[in-house]
Enzyme design. Structure first.
Site: not given
Length: 366
Positions: A67, A71, A96, A192
């Site tokens: 992740r 990001h 975040n 995911h």
């Protein structure tokens, strides 16, 4: 001659501006960039050793680092801007606030600095560490390109990430703006395959989907019933988590089980479920679910994600949490623009050493 030189300079500056706007410039990235740059020390092995030790203590660091890389890279290219501390930095943007894994990056940075100071960027460490946790979680050991510099700009106002309820059309458009294909999007959402989601991110699908007063009809009824007990429809301070891959046997393994689950209408996030239903993506989801090469294809998509660069000036940070002391971190988009123009001006007049340049605060200089 003077006219030709002026025209060449103008083209160079135009190229610089275009590079700074490009989402998919490879720049100097290459596999094995650090070979020989730290004597006989293997930079990637040092990072892998730190990551492996952390993973043994906490395997959930794997989805956390996946992740983090997404990001970081999806905002302004893979430049470690998400790591910078400070008021109004990317780290403070709402999407975040739940990002974690900073301690792992700090530990890896400390390890390489102890052996080879001032050479390895924090941006490269994020990409290497993510590759390593994917492998430790059962995915393939893909080769990463390195050679990034750390960014000088980190603004919460720059953070515009695709949300969990984004439509397939809008998601395709968001990825396309970064130079990524529909296939890249579907494969990267395969991240995911590990990790969790908080109830607040999908609770509307369980009770009041799109203000209908009913659950999302695309979700398997038995799953919706089970999730309602985990995510009660009431205002509480508890925001429980559920696995994004609803197959208990593989919820912590990087494999294609996630795609099989969303084909069975057992997707947790709305965008996850919709890629299995939308005509633009469902065939690709089906192909991945029935294949044996997901790990390799996922690794390739991660490399393409890792290639996103802004083209803006950078440095090799001494600390991943702060730009080097000779510089000042911009606190607004105007200061960011002013700093970039100052950098272009210094380059115009021959001050081309990127590591020696400063970002200038509006109305003053460093």
């Amino acid at each position: 001659m003077a006219m030709r030189a002026g025209a060449a300079l103008g083209l160079a500056l135009i190229g610089l501006v275009l590079a700074s706007l490009s989402g998919s410039c490879h720049g100097t990235l290459q596999v094995g960039f650090y070979n020989g740059k730290c004597g006989v020390s293997d930079v990637e092995a040092i990072v892998a050793g730190v990551v492996k030790a952390q993973f043994r203590k906490d395997p959930t660091i794997a989805p956390a680092l996946l992740r983090m890389q997404f990001h970081d890279c999806f905002v302004a290219g893979c430049d470690a801007s998400i790591l910078l501390d400070g008021k109004s930095t990317e780290k403070t943007a709402p999407p975040n606030l739940s990002v974690r894994g900073y301690d792992v990056i700090d530990a890896a940075k400390a390890a390489v600095e102890a052996i080879c100071p001032g050479v390895v960027s924090c941006a490269d460490i994020i990409v290497m560490a993510t590759r390593d946790v994917v492998s430790l979680s059962g995915g393939g050991q893909y080769k990463v390109e390195t050679g990034r510099q750390d960014g000088l700009v980190s603004l919460a106002s720059n953070v515009n990430l695709p949300g969990p309820s984004i439509s397939v059309n809008d998601s395709i458009a968001a990825f396309a703006r970064k130079g990524l294909t529909v296939s890249d999007m579907v494969l990267l959402l395969g991240g995911h395959t590990i990790g969790v989601a908080h109830c607040s991110l999908f609770q509307d699908r369980l009770y009041n989907f799109q203000d209908t007063g009913n659950p999302d009809p695309t979700m398997d009824r038995s799953l919706a019933s089970a999730l309602r007990s985990r995510c009660p429809n009431q205002q509480t301070k508890v925001d429980n988590i559920v696995n994004l891959d609803q197959n208990p046997a593989s919820s912590s393994i990087v494999d294609n089980s996630f795609y099989k689950q969303i084909l069975a209408r057992r997707g947790i996030l709305q965008i996850d479920q919709e890629i299995a239903l939308d005509k633009q993506t469902k065939d690709l989801v089906g192909a991945i679910a029935g294949s044996f090469d997901f790990s390799a294809r996922f690794g390739q998509a991660m490399v393409r994600l890792g290639a996103l660069q802004s083209g803006s000036p950078g440095e090799i940070r001494q600390s991943c949490r702060a730009i080097n002391t000779a510089r000042t971190l911009p606190t607004s988009k105007e200061e960011q623009r002013t700093g970039q123009m100052a950098w272009m001006g210094q380059t115009r007049w021959g001050g081309g050493d990127l590591r020696a340049l400063s970002i200038h605060k509006r109305g003053s200089s460093n």
